[in-house]
Scaffold this active site. Structure first.
Site, PDB file in Angstrom:
ATOM      1  CE  LYS A  15      -2.356  -0.793   3.829  1.00 44.71           C
ATOM      2  NZ  LYS A  15      -1.809  -2.074   4.271  1.00 44.71           N
ATOM      3  NE  ARG A  90      -4.517  -1.314   9.527  1.00 51.22           N
ATOM      4  CZ  ARG A  90      -3.493  -0.677   8.974  1.00 51.22           C
ATOM      5  NH1 ARG A  90      -3.610   0.562   8.602  1.00 51.22           N
ATOM      6  NH2 ARG A  90      -2.351  -1.295   8.796  1.00 51.22           N
ATOM      7  NE  ARG A 125       7.039  -3.020   6.208  1.00 49.62           N
ATOM      8  CZ  ARG A 125       5.729  -2.851   6.309  1.00 49.62           C
ATOM      9  NH1 ARG A 125       4.997  -2.645   5.236  1.00 49.62           N
ATOM     10  NH2 ARG A 125       5.132  -2.923   7.480  1.00 49.62           N
ATOM     11  NE  ARG A 158       5.835  -0.322   9.957  1.00 47.13           N
ATOM     12  CZ  ARG A 158       4.661  -0.300   9.326  1.00 47.13           C
ATOM     13  NH1 ARG A 158       4.571   0.204   8.120  1.00 47.13           N
ATOM     14  NH2 ARG A 158       3.584  -0.790   9.904  1.00 47.13           N
TER      15      ARG A 158
HETATM   16  P1  AMP Z   1       0.436   0.789   8.652  1.00 42.51           P
HETATM   17  O1  AMP Z   1       1.607   1.705   8.484  1.00 42.51           O
HETATM   18  O2  AMP Z   1      -0.732   1.147   7.753  1.00 42.51           O
HETATM   19  O3  AMP Z   1       0.801  -0.662   8.566  1.00 42.51           O
HETATM   20  O4  AMP Z   1      -0.109   1.031  10.148  1.00 42.51           O
HETATM   21  C1  AMP Z   1       0.696   0.769  11.285  1.00 42.51           C
HETATM   22  C2  AMP Z   1      -0.151   0.621  12.528  1.00 42.51           C
HETATM   23  O5  AMP Z   1      -0.891   1.824  12.767  1.00 42.51           O
HETATM   24  C3  AMP Z   1      -1.210  -0.460  12.470  1.00 42.51           C
HETATM   25  O6  AMP Z   1      -0.687  -1.737  12.784  1.00 42.51           O
HETATM   26  C4  AMP Z   1      -2.191   0.028  13.512  1.00 42.51           C
HETATM   27  O7  AMP Z   1      -1.712  -0.197  14.825  1.00 42.51           O
HETATM   28  C5  AMP Z   1      -2.180   1.535  13.300  1.00 42.51           C
HETATM   29  N1  AMP Z   1      -3.181   1.986  12.319  1.00 42.51           N
HETATM   30  C6  AMP Z   1      -2.953   2.571  11.103  1.00 42.51           C
HETATM   31  N2  AMP Z   1      -4.095   2.861  10.478  1.00 42.51           N
HETATM   32  C7  AMP Z   1      -5.094   2.444  11.300  1.00 42.51           C
HETATM   33  C8  AMP Z   1      -6.521   2.437  11.214  1.00 42.51           C
HETATM   34  N3  AMP Z   1      -7.158   2.924  10.138  1.00 42.51           N
HETATM   35  N4  AMP Z   1      -7.211   1.923  12.265  1.00 42.51           N
HETATM   36  C9  AMP Z   1      -6.597   1.434  13.348  1.00 42.51           C
HETATM   37  N5  AMP Z   1      -5.269   1.405  13.505  1.00 42.51           N
HETATM   38  C10 AMP Z   1      -4.510   1.896  12.490  1.00 42.51           C
END
Ligand code: AMP
Length: 211
Positions: A15, A90, A125, A158
């Site tokens: 993404k 999400r 990653r 990360r």
């Molecule tokens: P990502 O970078 O999109 O993988 O997001 C990293 C982390 O941020 C996720 O594992 C969640 O803990 C939190 N997070 C990001 N977007 C959301 C969302 N829309 N709803 C809930 N938690 C989120």
């Protein structure tokens, strides 16, 4: 041209990479909720203190908090000409909140990637803290402590890309986020994209679907 977009897909689905490419090519405002949260943690803001532990456990941040964040970002001037939501919604309630707040979506791009490929990608990653490039250590033979091929900065892993957290995030994805595929398919907005190809080919497939 469709300009109000959602990128939907599992952790490690690509993404962030695809959203970055799309934002650049079509001048869209890229809103990565994960990046907003990680920045808040780095800056030790009130939001950062609230979500730090949730992020490191690999859990989801509560819907109300996420809806406030997305509303704030979508009211910015640069969102008026088009945006790409990367990591939001999400959950089904998050998607419903978009609609309730009058946010119209033109297309939802679903990046489909098999689970075993995701695990491999997430383990390998690395991210550049400076230019935000995302590097796959396996395919680009970048070692731990390797340098970013774009800007030379030392790459980082990360904090939530550990084996235990990866499995948990995937489990949460399949339980809470995967139902959004049907949600958006029923509304005629979903486009299936084969995410198990190299990033250039994935991008081409996305561009073909948008033009
Ligand atoms: P990502 O970078 O999109 O993988 O997001 C990293 C982390 O941020 C996720 O594992 C969640 O803990 C939190 N997070 C990001 N977007 C959301 C969302 N829309 N709803 C809930 N938690 C989120």
């Amino acid at each position: 041209m469709f300009r109000r977009l959602i990128l939907l897909g599992p952790p490690g689905g690509g993404k962030g990479t695809q959203a970055g490419l799309l934002a650049e090519k079509y001048s869209l405002y890229h809103i990565s909720t994960g990046e907003v949260l990680r920045r808040a943690v780095r800056e030790e803001s009130e939001l950062g203190r609230k979500v730090e532990e949730i992020l490191s456990r690999g859990d989801l941040v509560p819907d109300e908090l996420m809806v406030d964040i997305i509303k704030e970002n979508l009211t910015e001037d640069r969102a008026t000409d088009g945006f790409i939501l990367d990591g939001f919604p999400r959950t089904v309630p998050q998607a419903q909140a978009l609609k309730e707040n009058g946010v119209e979506i033109d297309r939802v791009l679903f990046l489909d990637v098999p689970r075993d490929v995701l695990v491999k990608r997430l383990k390998g990653r690395r991210e550049c803290p400076s230019c935000k490039s995302i590097i796959n250590a396996e395919s680009s033979s970048v070692l731990d402590d390797g340098a970013c091929p774009q800007c030379g900065e030392k790459l980082e892993r990360r904090e939530d890309d550990t084996e235990e957290t990866i499995n948990k995030r995937l489990e949460i994805y399949f339980r809470r986020t995967h139902p959004l595929i049907d949600f958006y398919r029923q509304r005629g907005l979903l486009v299936d994209i084969d995410g198990d190809q190299n990033p250039e080919m994935v991008f081409q497939e996305i561009c073909d679907a948008l033009e």
